[in-house]
Design a protein around this motif. Structure first.
Motif, PDB file in Angstrom:
ATOM      1  N   ALA A   1      17.581 -26.318 -10.493  1.00  0.00           N
ATOM      2  CA  ALA A   1      17.051 -26.478 -11.848  1.00  0.00           C
ATOM      3  C   ALA A   1      15.523 -26.550 -11.826  1.00  0.00           C
ATOM      4  O   ALA A   1      14.852 -26.003 -12.716  1.00  0.00           O
ATOM      5  N   LYS A   2      14.962 -27.214 -10.818  1.00  0.00           N
ATOM      6  CA  LYS A   2      13.499 -27.277 -10.709  1.00  0.00           C
ATOM      7  C   LYS A   2      12.925 -25.884 -10.493  1.00  0.00           C
ATOM      8  O   LYS A   2      11.894 -25.528 -11.075  1.00  0.00           O
ATOM      9  N   GLU A   3      13.583 -25.097  -9.659  1.00  0.00           N
ATOM     10  CA  GLU A   3      13.108 -23.728  -9.410  1.00  0.00           C
ATOM     11  C   GLU A   3      13.169 -22.905 -10.684  1.00  0.00           C
ATOM     12  O   GLU A   3      12.265 -22.107 -10.972  1.00  0.00           O
ATOM     13  N   LEU A   4      14.230 -23.089 -11.474  1.00  0.00           N
ATOM     14  CA  LEU A   4      14.371 -22.378 -12.740  1.00  0.00           C
ATOM     15  C   LEU A   4      13.268 -22.781 -13.707  1.00  0.00           C
ATOM     16  O   LEU A   4      12.655 -21.929 -14.366  1.00  0.00           O
ATOM     17  N   ALA A   5      12.984 -24.087 -13.804  1.00  0.00           N
ATOM     18  CA  ALA A   5      11.920 -24.554 -14.695  1.00  0.00           C
ATOM     19  C   ALA A   5      10.574 -23.969 -14.292  1.00  0.00           C
ATOM     20  O   ALA A   5       9.783 -23.557 -15.159  1.00  0.00           O
TER      21      ALA A   5
ATOM     22  N   VAL B   1       6.518 -28.740 -12.573  1.00  0.00           N
ATOM     23  CA  VAL B   1       7.488 -29.511 -11.796  1.00  0.00           C
ATOM     24  C   VAL B   1       6.737 -30.397 -10.803  1.00  0.00           C
ATOM     25  O   VAL B   1       5.586 -30.144 -10.462  1.00  0.00           O
ATOM     26  N   LEU B   2       7.403 -31.425 -10.323  1.00  0.00           N
ATOM     27  CA  LEU B   2       6.803 -32.365  -9.385  1.00  0.00           C
ATOM     28  C   LEU B   2       6.847 -31.828  -7.957  1.00  0.00           C
ATOM     29  O   LEU B   2       7.844 -31.214  -7.556  1.00  0.00           O
ATOM     30  N   PRO B   3       5.807 -32.093  -7.159  1.00  0.00           N
ATOM     31  CA  PRO B   3       5.830 -31.680  -5.749  1.00  0.00           C
ATOM     32  C   PRO B   3       6.821 -32.523  -4.953  1.00  0.00           C
ATOM     33  O   PRO B   3       7.214 -33.610  -5.374  1.00  0.00           O
TER      34      PRO B   3
ATOM     35  N   PHE C   1       5.953 -33.236 -16.623  1.00  0.00           N
ATOM     36  CA  PHE C   1       6.671 -32.536 -15.565  1.00  0.00           C
ATOM     37  C   PHE C   1       8.168 -32.496 -15.888  1.00  0.00           C
ATOM     38  O   PHE C   1       8.733 -33.452 -16.425  1.00  0.00           O
ATOM     39  N   PHE C   2       8.800 -31.388 -15.538  1.00  0.00           N
ATOM     40  CA  PHE C   2      10.250 -31.276 -15.679  1.00  0.00           C
ATOM     41  C   PHE C   2      10.928 -32.213 -14.674  1.00  0.00           C
ATOM     42  O   PHE C   2      10.543 -32.278 -13.510  1.00  0.00           O
ATOM     43  N   LEU C   3      11.946 -32.939 -15.135  1.00  0.00           N
ATOM     44  CA  LEU C   3      12.730 -33.794 -14.261  1.00  0.00           C
ATOM     45  C   LEU C   3      14.082 -33.180 -13.951  1.00  0.00           C
ATOM     46  O   LEU C   3      14.442 -32.965 -12.805  1.00  0.00           O
ATOM     47  N   GLU C   4      14.864 -32.930 -15.001  1.00  0.00           N
ATOM     48  CA  GLU C   4      16.202 -32.393 -14.820  1.00  0.00           C
ATOM     49  C   GLU C   4      16.751 -31.934 -16.153  1.00  0.00           C
ATOM     50  O   GLU C   4      16.199 -32.254 -17.218  1.00  0.00           O
ATOM     51  N   ALA C   5      17.838 -31.174 -16.097  1.00  0.00           N
ATOM     52  CA  ALA C   5      18.557 -30.769 -17.295  1.00  0.00           C
ATOM     53  C   ALA C   5      19.980 -31.293 -17.198  1.00  0.00           C
ATOM     54  O   ALA C   5      20.613 -31.189 -16.144  1.00  0.00           O
ATOM     55  N   ASN C   6      20.468 -31.877 -18.275  1.00  0.00           N
ATOM     56  CA  ASN C   6      21.826 -32.398 -18.304  1.00  0.00           C
ATOM     57  C   ASN C   6      22.671 -31.555 -19.246  1.00  0.00           C
ATOM     58  O   ASN C   6      22.433 -31.538 -20.461  1.00  0.00           O
TER      59      ASN C   6
END
Length: 607
Positions: A114-118, A125-127, A257-262
């Motif tokens: 999901a991070k790669e998609l964002a 996104v966070l390092p 920053f993007f964290l996650e998608a639910n």
């Protein structure tokens, strides 16, 4: 298609929440339940119910749908809601799945993917390098499988603990690393997408007040066009169909920053419903039936939700088990999985209820929710009620000065229960004298001193002609006894009169007043020597499973050193040495089931 009968593949308050919408829509309902929940409210509220041998047994759930003729399954929130295998099993069985497609769940369910998609759609996104950092479960959320690591020395142990907890909670032990941004806020955006390509947002939710990385208080709306646009862009990129949430971290400098998608409904969805006037479960069902979305973002007023847990914040949020003896909450929306008589076990999450207040302004919503908590009477298990009330009335919270470390930074005052203990003792005497014609405690001659001992409080009192003589823990309290019955005691101290409501259940006195609530277990006057545990015993705080033993007989340990780890309610609880000592005995082994109060380790003084 039109859904006629819906099975909820979940339990507790979310099952009852979904059933409520189904009743409004004229849809028949089916519950599935494991043995500990056989008498739970959600089982009785369903039109039909089927026993299964575990909530994660998707084949048994689909079989229950076939047996009852259910043409749709709603997974609620939790593991099955984010299981692409379960979504496919439903689709292959010809059952409508209330949620996004299995392929969508796969695209966002793995947090690394999901991070790669964002990142591909331009969302920051966070390092994954540098300290401090978080070790997080790749396949889960809700704070499970998450550990903070501040330097390289802590990394190995943190990864091992996170992998165990992730495997236990999600059946997948994979973890990943992510930079920890301190002082950040946690904000999520509610999105909806239909099968016709429409995607909309319903504003954001403030979720920064957390304990153990699990949300405790949530608010809506949060209006931030950057987040709205990023959430909609990400949902459109994956062709999202259904209700979902895109979560973000807002750094102190304003960066996000993007964290996650639910890919599911969130526990905190009621605050969005309250400010938009929409029923998100109804919208989920309409989307699953193929209808196009006809909603636009619009919000009125402010909503705030508090999660009432069966846990003790003063003991590291230790979960509490027991039977609900009293459950009274009014003035706000209450989404609850329990009622009077319900048994809270160690098998499931300790969430009892969600209290949701809606008002024209944030100040009014806070005041409304605080009032409901102040009046709440929940007895039978220890709860976080007083902590929630302390947060809502804290000046920093009122000013909006919150982040994900708020509960760690803010000192939540403990209730001084001395007067509660005195009231409990006086009410108990009144109960013993019930049926007598004379007032409770009345004597023609001055009465003898009475003593009642509770865990942590020793009450000594005498009802004399001159009034009440009272000591608690050896300290005199000048108090006027205004009235006393088995259920209500009125005391006046320093010119302030307070009413103490007292009830008793299972050897415990529950006392509520304007000072807060107290749970007081009465101690027997005499204890047999053979009932006393060995000096230096460390016991299991509640029923659970021993997952690790780090102590050996004869070993010298330091204060705070981990000795045993017990898993209960899907969380790991560390039993640590309270002071430097030598391990005299280890009475358990990894994998062993233990009851609450079971002696795990015995320590002795180092000479």
């Amino acid at each position: 298609m039109t859904i006629r009968k819906l099975l909820v593949a979940n339990r507790g308050e979310i099952a009852r929440r979904i059933f409520r919408t189904c009743r409004a829509l004229g849809i028949s309902t089916v519950a599935v339940y494991a043995e500990p929940d056989a008498a739970a409210p959600f089982v009785h509220e369903a039109d039909e119910a089927v026993a299964i041998d575990g909530y994660l047994r998707d084949e048994a759930i689909v079989a229950a749908a076939a047996r009852t003729g259910a043409d749709a399954i709603h997974p609620g929130y939790g593991f099955l809601a984010e299981s692409p295998a379960f979504a496919r099993r439903c689709r292959d069985a010809g059952i409508v799945w209330i949620g996004p497609a299995a392929e969508t769940i796969e695209a966002v369910g793995d947090k690394v993917a999901a991070k790669e998609l964002a990142a591909r759609v331009g969302v920051p996104v966070l390092p994954s390098e540098g300290f401090p950092l978080l070790v997080k479960a790749a396949a889960g959320g809700g704070g499970r499988g998450m550990r903070v690591v501040r330097d390289e020395r802590e990394l190995s142990a943190a990864v091992a603990a996170a992998e165990r907890e992730a495997s236990s909670s999600f059946g997948d032990g994979r973890v990943f690393r992510e930079r920890l941004v301190e002082g950040a806020r946690h904000v999520e955006v509610q999105v909806l997408g239909d099968a016709h390509g429409h995607v909309v947002h319903l504003f954001g939710r403030e979720c920064s007040v957390q304990r153990r990385w699990q949300k405790v208080i949530e608010e809506a709306p949060v209006v931030d066009e950057r987040l709205h646009e990023a959430a909609v862009a990400l949902a459109r990129e994956i062709g999202y169909v259904g209700a979902g949430t895109i979560e973000f971290l807002l750094a102190p400098d304003g960066a996000f920053f993007f964290l996650e998608a639910n890919a599911r409904l969130q526990v905190e969805h009621p605050v969005t419903e309250e400010v938009t006037g929409l029923d998100l479960v109804s919208l989920q069902i309409r989307i699953a039936e193929g209808e196009p979305l006809d909603v636009a973002p619009a919000a009125t007023g402010h909503a705030i939700e508090a999660r009432l847990y069966a846990e003790d914040p003063a003991l590291g949020y230790l979960p509490s088990t027991g039977r609900i003896a009293r459950f009274e909450i009014d003035g706000v929306r209450v989404d609850s999985g329990v009622e009077v008589g319900s048994v809270v076990t160690s098998h499931y999450d300790p969430l009892l209820a969600k209290l949701v207040a809606h008002a024209p302004t944030r100040v009014e919503a806070i005041r409304k929710l605080a009032g409901a908590l102040r009046r709440a009477r929940v007895h039978g298990v220890t709860t976080n009620r007083d902590q929630l009330l302390a947060v809502l009335t804290h000046p920093a919270f009122a000013a909006g000065e919150i982040d994900t470390t708020f509960l760690d930074r803010v000192q939540i005052p403990r209730v001084d229960a001395r007067l509660h203990a005195a009231a409990a003792a006086l009410a108990a005497q009144a109960a013993r004298r019930r049926g007598h014609t004379l007032p409770s405690g009345w004597r023609n001659n001055p009465s003898q001193r009475q003593r009642t001992a509770y865990e942590g409080y020793d009450v000594d009192y005498r009802l004399a002609r001159e009034g009440l003589e009272l000591e608690v823990n050896g300290e005199r309290i000048d108090a006027l006894l205004v009235s006393c019955t088995p259920g209500v005691v009125e005391l006046e101290v320093d010119g302030v009169r307070r009413r103490f409501e007292v009830s008793r259940a299972d050897g415990v006195a529950w006392v509520d007043s304007s000072l807060g609530s107290a749970r007081l277990r009465e101690l027997p006057r005499f204890r047999e020597a053979d009932l006393l545990e060995a000096e230096g015993s460390l016991v299991a705080p509640m029923p659970g499973t021993v997952v690790r033993v780090d102590a050996e007989p004869g070993e010298e340990v330091e204060a705070g050193q981990t000795l045993v780890v017990v898993e209960a309610m899907k969380m790991e609880h560390v039993i640590a040495a309270p002071h430097a000592a030598r391990v005299a005995e280890v009475r358990v082994a990894a994998g062993e089931q233990v009851d609450g109060g079971r002696v795990l380790v015995v320590l002795e003084e180092v000479r």
